[in-house]
Design an enzyme around this catalytic site. Structure first.
Site, PDB file in Angstrom:
ATOM      1  CG  HIS A 109      -0.472   0.119   2.707  1.00  0.00           C
ATOM      2  ND1 HIS A 109       0.644  -0.184   3.220  1.00  0.00           N
ATOM      3  CD2 HIS A 109      -0.034   1.574   3.415  1.00  0.00           C
ATOM      4  CE1 HIS A 109       1.339   0.319   4.205  1.00  0.00           C
ATOM      5  NE2 HIS A 109       0.797   2.226   3.700  1.00  0.00           N
ATOM      6  CG  HIS A 122       2.702   7.545  -1.024  1.00  0.00           C
ATOM      7  ND1 HIS A 122       1.446   8.979  -0.222  1.00  0.00           N
ATOM      8  CD2 HIS A 122       2.261   5.794  -0.618  1.00  0.00           C
ATOM      9  CE1 HIS A 122       0.532   7.633   0.916  1.00  0.00           C
ATOM     10  NE2 HIS A 122       0.878   6.698   0.510  1.00  0.00           N
ATOM     11  CE  LYS A 126       4.802   6.710   2.813  1.00  0.00           C
ATOM     12  NZ  LYS A 126       4.164   7.042   4.344  1.00  0.00           N
TER      13      LYS A 126
END
Length: 184
Positions: A146, A175, A150
């Site tokens: 998830h 992100h 990033k």
């Protein structure tokens, strides 16, 4: 199976039943065929020497003119190699997910701990809403992805101590799109 015809004829399937195969599995199978319907499925068995093998089976009830079941016909194909290859693919996928999670963790230790917490929370929530252990573990193993986006956030924002500016938050919010693009 490694058994001779003489060893098999007149015996129940219990002779071949793998310890991992639950009695509920066979109870359901018998409910289907006793109701006069066709049953199809994969059965995990064990050979005379205790080696695991898989068969795909179709079991048909044979009925007389009055519609009563008089016997059963089963067609089976051994699918051990197919099951083994499928398990290898799943293991490889799990390894890829794990390694991608490690990449995210290597950029920011807090992100790494967050990923592990989310995985455990996801697993527990899945169990709480009634999913079985296998489904819950699948969700937990996929959940680290998830935040994979990033990895595309600049260090000066991702690793910044203190609060982010509005502009930095806008970049941080990308992100999820970055992660989607990596995983699609």
């Amino acid at each position: 199976s490694g058994y001779t015809k003489k060893e098999l004829i007149g015996k129940t399937h219990a002779l071949l039943k793998h310890d991992d195969t639950s009695m509920e599995f066979f109870t359901h199978m018998w409910e289907v065929i006793l109701s006069g319907k066709e049953w199809r499925g994969e059965i995990k068995n064990r050979t005379k020497k205790g080696i695991t093998y898989w068969v795909y089976s179709v079991i048909l009830p044979i009925k007389n003119k009055q519609g009563e079941i008089i016997e059963y016909m089963s067609i089976r194909n051994e699918i051990t190699e197919l099951i083994t290859l499928h398990q290898e693919i799943e293991n490889t996928q799990q390894e890829v997910i794990y390694r991608m999670g490690e990449i995210a963790e290597s950029r920011n230790k807090e992100t790494g701990y967050h990923v592990k917490r989310v995985a455990e929370y996801s697993r527990l929530l899945a169990l709480k809403v009634g999913l079985d252990e296998q489904e819950a573990n699948l969700i937990a193993s996929a959940s680290p992805m998830h935040d994979i986006g990033k990895v595309g956030i600049p260090d000066m924002i991702l690793l910044k101590p203190g609060s982010l500016t509005n502009e930095e938050w806008e970049i941080m919010r990308t992100h999820s799109i970055l992660g989607f693009n990596v995983l699609k």
